[in-house]
Design a protein around this motif. Structure first.
Motif, mmCIF file in Angstrom:
data_model
loop_
_atom_site.group_PDB
_atom_site.id
_atom_site.type_symbol
_atom_site.label_atom_id
_atom_site.label_comp_id
_atom_site.label_asym_id
_atom_site.label_seq_id
_atom_site.Cartn_x
_atom_site.Cartn_y
_atom_site.Cartn_z
ATOM 1 N N PHE A 1 14.197 3.172 69.413
ATOM 2 C CA PHE A 1 14.365 1.884 70.074
ATOM 3 C C PHE A 1 14.696 0.832 69.013
ATOM 4 O O PHE A 1 13.938 0.631 68.067
ATOM 5 N N ASN A 2 15.846 0.174 69.143
ATOM 6 C CA ASN A 2 16.320 -0.685 68.062
ATOM 7 C C ASN A 2 15.324 -1.761 67.621
ATOM 8 O O ASN A 2 15.224 -2.037 66.417
ATOM 9 N N PRO A 3 14.596 -2.414 68.517
ATOM 10 C CA PRO A 3 13.635 -3.425 68.042
ATOM 11 C C PRO A 3 12.508 -2.860 67.178
ATOM 12 O O PRO A 3 11.799 -3.623 66.522
ATOM 13 N N THR A 4 12.341 -1.540 67.168
ATOM 14 C CA THR A 4 11.325 -0.937 66.300
ATOM 15 C C THR A 4 11.944 -0.303 65.066
ATOM 16 O O THR A 4 11.224 0.189 64.198
ATOM 17 N N GLY A 5 13.272 -0.283 64.990
ATOM 18 C CA GLY A 5 13.944 0.406 63.916
ATOM 19 C C GLY A 5 14.387 -0.522 62.802
ATOM 20 O O GLY A 5 13.802 -1.590 62.580
ATOM 21 N N SER A 6 15.438 -0.124 62.090
ATOM 22 C CA SER A 6 15.900 -0.875 60.927
ATOM 23 C C SER A 6 17.405 -1.010 60.964
ATOM 24 O O SER A 6 18.116 -0.115 61.430
ATOM 25 N N ASN A 7 17.896 -2.138 60.458
ATOM 26 C CA ASN A 7 19.322 -2.373 60.378
ATOM 27 C C ASN A 7 19.669 -2.774 58.953
ATOM 28 O O ASN A 7 19.033 -3.665 58.381
ATOM 29 N N ILE A 8 20.659 -2.117 58.378
ATOM 30 C CA ILE A 8 21.123 -2.456 57.029
ATOM 31 C C ILE A 8 22.630 -2.643 57.093
ATOM 32 O O ILE A 8 23.395 -1.676 57.040
ATOM 33 N N GLN A 9 23.062 -3.877 57.294
ATOM 34 C CA GLN A 9 24.474 -4.238 57.196
ATOM 35 C C GLN A 9 24.566 -5.096 55.934
ATOM 36 O O GLN A 9 24.250 -6.285 55.959
ATOM 37 N N CYS A 10 24.938 -4.461 54.846
ATOM 38 C CA CYS A 10 24.707 -5.011 53.506
ATOM 39 C C CYS A 10 25.104 -6.474 53.355
ATOM 40 O O CYS A 10 24.377 -7.260 52.753
ATOM 41 N N ASP A 11 26.268 -6.861 53.882
ATOM 42 C CA ASP A 11 26.783 -8.197 53.615
ATOM 43 C C ASP A 11 26.523 -9.207 54.718
ATOM 44 O O ASP A 11 26.877 -10.375 54.589
ATOM 45 N N THR A 12 25.893 -8.758 55.824
ATOM 46 C CA THR A 12 25.712 -9.687 56.948
ATOM 47 C C THR A 12 24.288 -9.774 57.474
ATOM 48 O O THR A 12 23.807 -10.867 57.778
ATOM 49 N N ASN A 13 23.591 -8.643 57.599
ATOM 50 C CA ASN A 13 22.289 -8.685 58.265
ATOM 51 C C ASN A 13 21.447 -7.477 57.870
ATOM 52 O O ASN A 13 21.951 -6.349 57.815
ATOM 53 N N VAL A 14 20.158 -7.735 57.602
ATOM 54 C CA VAL A 14 19.186 -6.665 57.372
ATOM 55 C C VAL A 14 17.949 -6.969 58.214
ATOM 56 O O VAL A 14 17.372 -8.055 58.114
ATOM 57 N N VAL A 15 17.579 -6.027 59.064
ATOM 58 C CA VAL A 15 16.347 -6.140 59.857
ATOM 59 C C VAL A 15 15.292 -5.270 59.192
ATOM 60 O O VAL A 15 15.452 -4.047 59.084
ATOM 61 N N LEU A 16 14.223 -5.924 58.725
ATOM 62 C CA LEU A 16 13.143 -5.229 58.023
ATOM 63 C C LEU A 16 11.939 -5.082 58.942
ATOM 64 O O LEU A 16 11.039 -5.923 58.975
ATOM 65 N N ASN A 17 11.928 -4.029 59.729
ATOM 66 C CA ASN A 17 10.671 -3.572 60.299
ATOM 67 C C ASN A 17 10.016 -2.774 59.176
ATOM 68 O O ASN A 17 10.463 -1.673 58.832
ATOM 69 N N PHE A 18 8.970 -3.328 58.574
ATOM 70 C CA PHE A 18 8.491 -2.784 57.298
ATOM 71 C C PHE A 18 8.003 -1.350 57.402
ATOM 72 O O PHE A 18 8.029 -0.615 56.404
ATOM 73 N N HIS A 19 7.584 -0.906 58.593
ATOM 74 C CA HIS A 19 7.153 0.488 58.717
ATOM 75 C C HIS A 19 8.310 1.458 58.511
ATOM 76 O O HIS A 19 8.083 2.647 58.270
ATOM 77 N N ALA A 20 9.550 0.983 58.611
ATOM 78 C CA ALA A 20 10.706 1.838 58.369
ATOM 79 C C ALA A 20 11.083 1.881 56.891
ATOM 80 O O ALA A 20 11.967 2.658 56.504
ATOM 81 N N PHE A 21 10.416 1.075 56.063
ATOM 82 C CA PHE A 21 10.750 0.985 54.642
ATOM 83 C C PHE A 21 9.573 1.299 53.715
ATOM 84 O O PHE A 21 9.785 1.718 52.584
ATOM 85 N N VAL A 22 8.357 1.065 54.201
ATOM 86 C CA VAL A 22 7.180 1.132 53.325
ATOM 87 C C VAL A 22 6.107 1.974 53.999
ATOM 88 O O VAL A 22 5.908 1.893 55.217
ATOM 89 N N GLY A 23 5.398 2.783 53.182
ATOM 90 C CA GLY A 23 4.289 3.573 53.687
ATOM 91 C C GLY A 23 3.004 3.264 52.947
ATOM 92 O O GLY A 23 2.824 2.166 52.412
ATOM 93 N N TYR A 24 2.097 4.219 52.892
ATOM 94 C CA TYR A 24 0.815 4.058 52.212
ATOM 95 C C TYR A 24 0.296 5.427 51.808
ATOM 96 O O TYR A 24 0.682 6.452 52.396
ATOM 97 N N ILE A 25 -0.548 5.446 50.806
ATOM 98 C CA ILE A 25 -1.209 6.697 50.409
ATOM 99 C C ILE A 25 -2.280 7.022 51.443
ATOM 100 O O ILE A 25 -3.053 6.151 51.844
#
Length: 611
Positions: free
Chosen positions: A122-146
């Motif tokens: 579901f896009n609102p829970t995911g991540s978008n990387i359009q390098c020169d225009t827009n980045v959506v950082l749902n942090f759970h898609a980029f960062v974890g934990y031990i």
């Protein structure tokens, strides 16, 4: 999306993170973005001790009811010990498992929006990387934990291109033209605060003590933050009037408006939103269906997400309070978290001037019609659906929560008012439970129904047994009768229609160009006609579908419809009169001709109308 290995360049912001010895220090590099892929570097808390460390990447997150496995979008993982030595790394069930004692883990992240593997996310829970225009950082898609260490603080440094602004409710410690530093007290808090980076388009305003920020990215620049804020203001005012006191002091709306030509990210029509404690993230179309339709979608979706500040954000069970990102356990109470929230967004607008009471009831009953499409073989209880929603068979039934849930909430509200002689209502009971529990004290999942009955009346327990734990449909006829309306399970209604065979608009064109194979249609439309006006209203790319639906595909009256079209030889006005017919309508209502004074008073109190 191309899955090439991008060159990695690592920048350690040691001065920024000097005080964060017992924290996760994360650098997310948006500058060296290549092929929709960015690099993430994680310095681990110094007090961690493990000989084989599992770096967990979530399978699911709070507010979503699907297994999305965000670790599968993480690639090229490397780990280093204190001396800089590379440690052995293996992937296990999408996690990163490191042999030895790592101090730093580095990897690349692909986005979910246009990755073929992410089509079901579901896009609102995911991540978008359009390098020169827009980045959506749902942090759970980029960062974890031990594993076992998700309650450490997180310091997040985002290296950004000049001209980018990061909109978020996350605590911002510092900001320059090229970097931002944020802080979260725990992993849960980090996940609960998404960010959106792009050229700035923000509007802020105060609403009943809440500082509201609206951030917008619109692919074709059709939507602007000031116009979106203008749509939100009356909706939030209606919510404020219903709630009385707002339970938050700040709130950020993050809107990504997609152009329909962006088929790589709109392929699944994954439009919607995800709620958070102080923000919500939206993925919506830019409004090709018409301005009114776009505004209605914004208003109703935003009202729903904002009202999640009640449930589950300030009232929830232990399954949400201590969410297991690796092996999520589902609560019994999606009827509360989603059903009641959708009901309250309708009720808030009906108690204001944004939705007439009868339109409110029509919205509710339309849910019953849609619900039957999912229950063709068997009906399941809302509790069973909630607990088993991650299973594939029950995933197919998940939309029922948004259909049956609001109807259950409506009947529960009416029943509570009846059992207490009008002293209590559903919102009041939820507020009482919020005072008892609140955001930091969860209730026991199995005890909630008894808690409701204890606060209201012992007879209320039977309501939950039959309509939430059981599979009976809620008593909609009795509840409508209490408001002075008659329920019709089936009735004959007048309809109007044109005999149009395969008449549509060309999807590949912004212009309203007719596509038809039937030149004998009542209007005399020809293939390639360009619509200019319908009943005197100028047809635009934004309103073309709205006008076609209202006047041609589903006319609402027997009146002649006039259509001005452009052809190669000039302008031509076409006319046609719809034919009258009848159809069987399910789940409708009509007003009682002579309701009693008691019923009229109950209706007035329910909708908070002066007369």
């Amino acid at each position: 999306m191309l899955l090439r290995t991008a060159p990695m360049a690592f920048v350690l912001l040691t001065t920024t993170f000097a005080a964060g010895i017992d924290s996760y220090n994360v650098t997310i590099d948006l500058v060296r973005c290549t092929n929709d892929r960015i690099t993430v570097e994680v310095e681990l808390p110094s007090t961690l001790s493990c000989t084989e460390c599992r770096y967990v990447l979530p399978r699911s997150v709070p507010g979503t009811y699907s297994l999305d496995r965000y670790g599968r979008f993480v690639v090229d993982a490397r780990a280093y010990d204190a001396s800089g030595k590379i440690l052995a790394v293996r992937r296990d069930d999408d996690d990163i498992v490191v042999k030895g004692r790592p101090v730093r883990i580095v990897y690349a992240v692909n986005d979910t929006w246009d990755d073929p593997a992410g089509s079901e996310v579901f896009n609102p829970t995911g991540s978008n990387i359009q390098c020169d225009t827009n980045v959506v950082l749902n942090f759970h898609a980029f960062v974890g934990y031990i594993e076992g260490a998700k309650n450490f603080p997180y310091n997040i440094s985002v290296r950004k291109p000049r001209g980018f602004y990061g909109a978020t409710s996350l605590e911002r410690r510092s900001s320059t033209d090229t970097s931002d530093v944020f802080h979260a007290r725990t992993y849960m808090e980090l996940v609960d605060n998404p960010a959106m980076y792009c050229s700035p388009d923000t509007t802020s305003f105060d609403q009943n003590g809440v500082r509201v920020t609206v951030a917008v990215y619109s692919h074709n620049k059709r939507m602007r933050s000031d116009s979106v804020a203008a749509v939100l203001k009356p909706t939030l005012a209606a919510v404020a009037r219903m709630l009385g006191t707002m339970p938050v002091d700040r709130y950020t709306f993050l809107f990504y408006f997609a152009g329909m030509q962006q088929r790589d990210i709109t392929r699944g029509l994954s439009f919607g939103a995800l709620e958070h404690a102080h923000s919500s993230l939206y993925f919506l179309p830019e409004g090709s269906g018409g301005e009114n339709m776009a505004h209605e979608m914004i208003a109703s979706t935003a009202a729903h997400e904002f009202l999640h500040i009640l449930v589950p954000l300030n009232l929830h069970s232990e399954h949400i309070a201590d969410f297991d990102f690796r092996s999520p356990q589902m609560s019994r109470h999606l009827w509360l978290y989603e059903g009641c929230t959708e009901y309250f967004q309708l009720l808030a607008r009906a108690q204001d001037t944004l939705l007439e009471p009868e339109a409110f009831l029509r919205e509710l009953l339309s849910n019953l019609r849609m619900m039957q499409m999912f229950y063709r073989t068997r009906r399941v209880s809302l509790v069973e659906l909630s607990q088993r929603v991650l299973e594939p068979e029950y995933q197919k039934l998940y939309p029922v929560i948004y259909m049956q849930g609001p109807v259950v909430a409506f009947c529960l509200d009416v029943t509570i008012r009846q059992l207490t002689g009008g002293r209590m209502d559903l919102l009041g009971v939820i507020r009482e439970l919020m005072r008892k529990y609140g955001p930091n004290r969860p209730f026991r999942d199995e005890a909630l129904f008894d808690e409701f009955a204890h606060l209201v009346h012992p007879a209320l327990r039977e309501f939950f047994r039959r309509y939430v734990e059981g599979t009976e449909l809620p008593p909609i006829a009795e509840c409508l009768q209490a408001l002075g309306y008659r329920y019709h399970d089936s009735t004959q209604v007048e309809t109007y229609q044109f005999e149009l065979s395969a008449l549509s608009l060309r999807r590949s064109s912004e212009e309203p160009i007719v596509v038809t194979r039937d030149t004998t249609n009542p209007f005399g439309f020809r293939n390639g006609d360009t619509l200019v006006r319908i009943n005197g209203i100028l047809v635009t790319p934004e309103n073309k579908y709205e006008l076609m639906s209202k006047y041609i595909w589903a006319p609402q009256s027997p009146d002649t419809v006039r259509v001005l079209v452009r052809r190669s030889d000039g302008l031509v006005e076409l006319r046609a009169v719809p034919t009258k017919g009848y159809r069987t309508a399910r789940y409708t209502f009509s007003a009682e001709p002579s309701p009693s004074p008691a019923v009229l008073e109950f209706r007035k109190q329910f909708f908070r109308k002066s007369s």
